[in-house]
Design an enzyme around this catalytic site. Structure first.
Site, PDB file in Angstrom:
ATOM      1  N   ASP A 135     -21.531  85.007  36.986  1.00 10.79           N
ATOM      2  CA  ASP A 135     -22.449  84.055  37.605  1.00 10.79           C
ATOM      3  C   ASP A 135     -23.875  84.578  37.758  1.00 10.79           C
ATOM      4  O   ASP A 135     -24.773  83.829  38.148  1.00 10.79           O
ATOM      5  CB  ASP A 135     -21.937  83.649  39.000  1.00 10.79           C
ATOM      6  CG  ASP A 135     -20.761  82.689  38.931  1.00 10.79           C
ATOM      7  OD1 ASP A 135     -20.613  82.013  37.897  1.00 10.79           O
ATOM      8  OD2 ASP A 135     -20.008  82.609  39.920  1.00 10.79           O
TER       9      ASP A 135
ATOM     10  N   LYS B  36     -24.936  78.857  44.800  1.00  8.87           N
ATOM     11  CA  LYS B  36     -24.664  78.241  43.498  1.00  8.87           C
ATOM     12  C   LYS B  36     -23.483  77.284  43.649  1.00  8.87           C
ATOM     13  O   LYS B  36     -22.425  77.662  44.158  1.00  8.87           O
ATOM     14  CB  LYS B  36     -24.320  79.326  42.468  1.00  8.87           C
ATOM     15  CG  LYS B  36     -23.762  78.805  41.143  1.00  8.87           C
ATOM     16  CD  LYS B  36     -22.906  79.844  40.451  1.00  8.87           C
ATOM     17  CE  LYS B  36     -21.654  80.162  41.195  1.00  8.87           C
ATOM     18  NZ  LYS B  36     -20.588  79.121  41.091  1.00  8.87           N
TER      19      LYS B  36
ATOM     20  N   PRO C  47     -21.047  82.513  53.263  1.00  6.08           N
ATOM     21  CA  PRO C  47     -19.710  83.097  53.388  1.00  6.08           C
ATOM     22  C   PRO C  47     -19.380  83.979  52.184  1.00  6.08           C
ATOM     23  O   PRO C  47     -19.897  83.773  51.083  1.00  6.08           O
ATOM     24  CB  PRO C  47     -18.788  81.872  53.431  1.00  6.08           C
ATOM     25  CG  PRO C  47     -19.653  80.730  53.806  1.00  6.08           C
ATOM     26  CD  PRO C  47     -21.007  81.033  53.262  1.00  6.08           C
TER      27      PRO C  47
ATOM     28  N   SER D 145     -23.343  87.117  43.569  1.00  5.89           N
ATOM     29  CA  SER D 145     -24.090  86.981  42.315  1.00  5.89           C
ATOM     30  C   SER D 145     -25.532  86.575  42.579  1.00  5.89           C
ATOM     31  O   SER D 145     -26.463  87.078  41.937  1.00  5.89           O
ATOM     32  CB  SER D 145     -23.415  85.947  41.414  1.00  5.89           C
ATOM     33  OG  SER D 145     -22.121  86.374  41.040  1.00  5.89           O
TER      34      SER D 145
ATOM     35  N   ALA E 130     -16.833  85.660  49.308  1.00  2.83           N
ATOM     36  CA  ALA E 130     -15.691  85.253  48.470  1.00  2.83           C
ATOM     37  C   ALA E 130     -15.411  83.774  48.655  1.00  2.83           C
ATOM     38  O   ALA E 130     -14.288  83.364  48.941  1.00  2.83           O
ATOM     39  CB  ALA E 130     -14.459  86.084  48.799  1.00  2.83           C
ATOM     40  N   SER E 131     -16.452  82.957  48.442  1.00  2.00           N
ATOM     41  CA  SER E 131     -16.352  81.538  48.808  1.00  2.00           C
ATOM     42  C   SER E 131     -16.647  80.565  47.685  1.00  2.00           C
ATOM     43  O   SER E 131     -16.760  79.366  47.910  1.00  2.00           O
ATOM     44  CB  SER E 131     -17.297  81.251  49.977  1.00  2.00           C
ATOM     45  OG  SER E 131     -18.642  81.548  49.625  1.00  2.00           O
TER      46      SER E 131
END
Length: 297
Positions: free
Chosen positions: A150, A16, A108, A117, A110-111
């Protein structure tokens, strides 16, 4: 016609991307209000379901799945939370509720590109199909909202305008053909840390056209907007500035910006082929970065 409860089924969890992200206010409960135009890239994770008699469990594989550790596949994983939430609303309509989920983690962690999500949303779509769950779309979206801001937009995995804390979705402008490059420096960024660093005023809701005739027109309009979390993310993770500079320096780059709360950045290009060429060049120059280039999903 084959019974879906006996088949191995697969869903893609596309990345996203927030083409712009305005923080427009804050609710009394502390949640920030957002206005964002969300698109989905061809890059993504893959979730597979293999039906079976054993209790439902999750296995992780792929470039980033192997680095998360065994505990990451436990009940607190968003995929498993999505499965439990779907089971709670399916009741007796769920045909099968056991088996094996395999998440091939290529995005990746926490990107800022909604990896977790998107995985949760893919689990909702996949298991609703596999378990033959017959519940209203509104019920699924309410379920998704409780899993994370998200997740609702990722359930449809289509271009949309996202507002509120993520629950208000509306039609987006018609997008022209274009290419996109995604780059992550390899450093995870904490969303709460980024919001704590944010000290700018709230920004107004964007005015968007019904459509953009060309990628250049779209980039020109987006350049007048922004990502309110980009500056604080650069404080939390200075390599983001390096990535943005490298993207902006590529031939034919129309716009370079950070997505979400970081640290992944994107650049728009006139075509998917232009994006692939830029991604190849960036990957060769920065082998430690995660780089993807191609068309939107």
């Amino acid at each position: 016609m084959m019974d879906p409860s006996t088949q191995i089924l697969t869903e893609q969890a596309h990345a996203k991307i927030n083409l712009y992200l305005h923080v427009t206010g804050k609710r009394p409960d502390g949640y920030h209000l957002l206005d964002s135009l969300v698109v989905f890239a061809g890059a993504g994770d893959r979730l597979q379901y293999q039906p079976g008699a054993e209790p439902l469990h999750l296995e992780l594989t792929g470039r980033f799945g192997q680095t998360l550790g065994a505990d990451a596949a436990g009940p607190d994983n968003l995929v498993m939370k999505a499965a439990a939430a779907l089971r709670s609303v399916s009741g007796s309509s769920a045909h099968v509720q056991g088996g094996r989920l395999v998440l091939t983690k290529e995005l990746p962690v926490a990107s800022g590109i909604g990896g977790g999500s998107a995985d949760a949303a893919a689990a909702i779509r996949l298991l609703a199909r596999a378990w033959q769950v017959d519940v209203p779309v509104g019920t699924l979206m309410n379920l998704a909202e409780k899993l994370g801001a998200d997740v609702p937009v990722c359930v449809a995995s289509q271009t949309a305008r996202m507002e509120g804390i993520g629950e208000h979705l509306s039609a987006a402008p018609h997008l022209p053909a274009c290419g996109m490059v995604l780059v992550n420096c390899g450093q995870a960024v904490s969303t709460p840390d980024v919001f704590r660093k944010r000290n700018s005023a709230f920004r107004e809701r964007a005015i968007l056209p019904a459509e953009w005739k060309s990628a250049q027109d779209m980039a020109n309009d987006l350049a007048r907007l922004g990502n309110c979390l980009e500056a604080p993310a650069c404080e939390v993770c200075p390599p983001v500035r390096t990535v943005l500079s490298a993207l902006a320096g590529q031939a034919d780059c129309l716009l370079a910006r950070m997505s979400g709360s970081g640290a992944t950045c994107f650049a728009l290009f006139p075509s998917a082929e232009d994006a692939r060429k830029a991604a190849h060049a960036l990957g060769a120059e920065h082998p430690s970065w995660w780089v993807w280039g191609g068309a939107l999903a």
